[in-house]
Design a protein around this motif. Sequence first.
Motif, short mmCIF file in Angstrom:
data_model
loop_
_atom_site.label_atom_id
_atom_site.label_comp_id
_atom_site.label_asym_id
_atom_site.label_seq_id
_atom_site.Cartn_x
_atom_site.Cartn_y
_atom_site.Cartn_z
N HIS A 49 -13.27 1.76 2.84
CA HIS A 49 -12.46 2.42 1.82
C HIS A 49 -13.37 3.25 0.92
O HIS A 49 -14.58 3.04 0.87
CB HIS A 49 -11.69 1.39 0.99
N HIS A 86 -11.13 0.16 -4.65
CA HIS A 86 -10.42 1.00 -3.70
C HIS A 86 -10.09 2.28 -4.45
O HIS A 86 -9.07 2.39 -5.11
CB HIS A 86 -9.16 0.30 -3.17
N LYS A 107 -6.26 8.46 4.85
CA LYS A 107 -7.48 7.98 5.51
C LYS A 107 -7.94 8.96 6.60
O LYS A 107 -9.01 8.80 7.17
CB LYS A 107 -7.23 6.60 6.12
#
Length: 495
Positions: A395, A402, A409
């Motif tokens: 991440h 995060h 992503k």
Amino acid sequence: MATAVRLLRRSLRGGEAAPRFLSASQNLVRRVANNTRSVDVGQPTPRSHPELLAEGEITPGITSDEYIFRRKKLLEVLPEKSLAIIASAEQQMMTDVVPYSFRQNGDYLYITGCAQPGGVAVLSEETGLCMFMPDTSKEDVVWQGQTAGVEAAENFFKADKAFPLSEMQKILPEMIERSKVVYHNVKTLSPSYKNLDSFRRASLNNKVKDIAYYTDELRWIKSKSEIGLMRESASIVSQSLLQTMLLSRTHREESQLAAKIEYECKMRGAQRMAFHPVVGGGANGSVIHYSRNDGRVKAGELLLMDVGCEYHGYLSDLTRTWPPCGRFSPAQEELYSLILETNKECIKLCKPGASINEIHNHSVKMLIKGFQELGILEKGKSIQYNYLNPTAIGHSLGMDIHDSVKLSKDKPLEPGVIITIEPGVYIPPVPILKENAPDRYRGIGIRIEDEVLITESGHEVLTASVPKEISHITTLMNMGSNSMMDAHELRAACS
């Protein structure tokens, strides 16, 4: 001389102008008074903490120019005639009068540099940065100390305008009415503005939207100063974990090791831990977010520690798994070798143009193949892979663990982005779900996590100083008496 003093006092009270020969003295008095007021604004300043902040910095390592640039950049990416409302985090209470340790919301800190609760920042092309600061009473100062007010907002945080929070209900509604879209931070939605009729009307008319996508986009690529802070955060947690690994040879209580890592981080300058440390001995390491830390690592078991610290607003995140006794069992070594190979191969893929999803998909292929070869996963039943490792490969990392979560992503990595790479395997001592691992692998949890900075030419591993090769770990854990213990003590601890 008495006449001169009277004239000076009269001048400072707003009376007739002081004679020319007193103007220097008057300016000196005023300058001293102004400097005194600006020393304590509820958080460190260059004058109150010259060992932390250089002149021109609002927070350690970040100058006022950089904060102003961030505000301009946010206004550039927002649609025309937008209004951004970003509230600070709220102070959470342990009991009615005892507060928890306060941590600022990332977006509010990123835009303002203010690390204190209770404020609301409003940003628009028309007004620039307008900060509404908490109203503080004398009693508040007695109990909580000095806090930033309107003067600090303008002079220290470089706001274009500033008002007491109590005046916001008079000023903000008009700003909302004049805007086409109102963006705000949904995570820190504050009653101070959400209960305004103008905000409610805007919400009913679909004029209110989450600002997180825009701020996450800005926070995605770190500046040179941010990279410097994150490099230091990574260095602190790396040195601290190394010391904790050494201590684990003689001290096997998870609670002691949790205390050790926090002590070492704070002694090296960290303000707090980035999250509650995961200190999982044996089967506890197979619980991904294990947090109890109340067990004891038994002889022959592995110890998994997932830790991070915060250094002036920027976080680190690091995991290592090792045998405190200095020896991997054959089953432990087989699993560890697979996770280590996956970690290293995935780090090689970290470069501009790649994406977290691409790297994740590669890790899944490697681990499925490895699990099948070890007999942990049956061929043709790769769907059961998620029972062995339900986590993503990594991440984004920054002001939050995060970071930039609103971004896809699949977004290509760019120089200045910092991510984690953390393959793992988590096999409970008894079958809980559908995984059916051989008995020799039962109760084993392994994760190897590194921080990776994307560079123009590829990547840099910020946590590379912490051993992860099997030979390096066994050498470290079996060091002789010139380290922390002699061979007799080591044998006694492992028995």
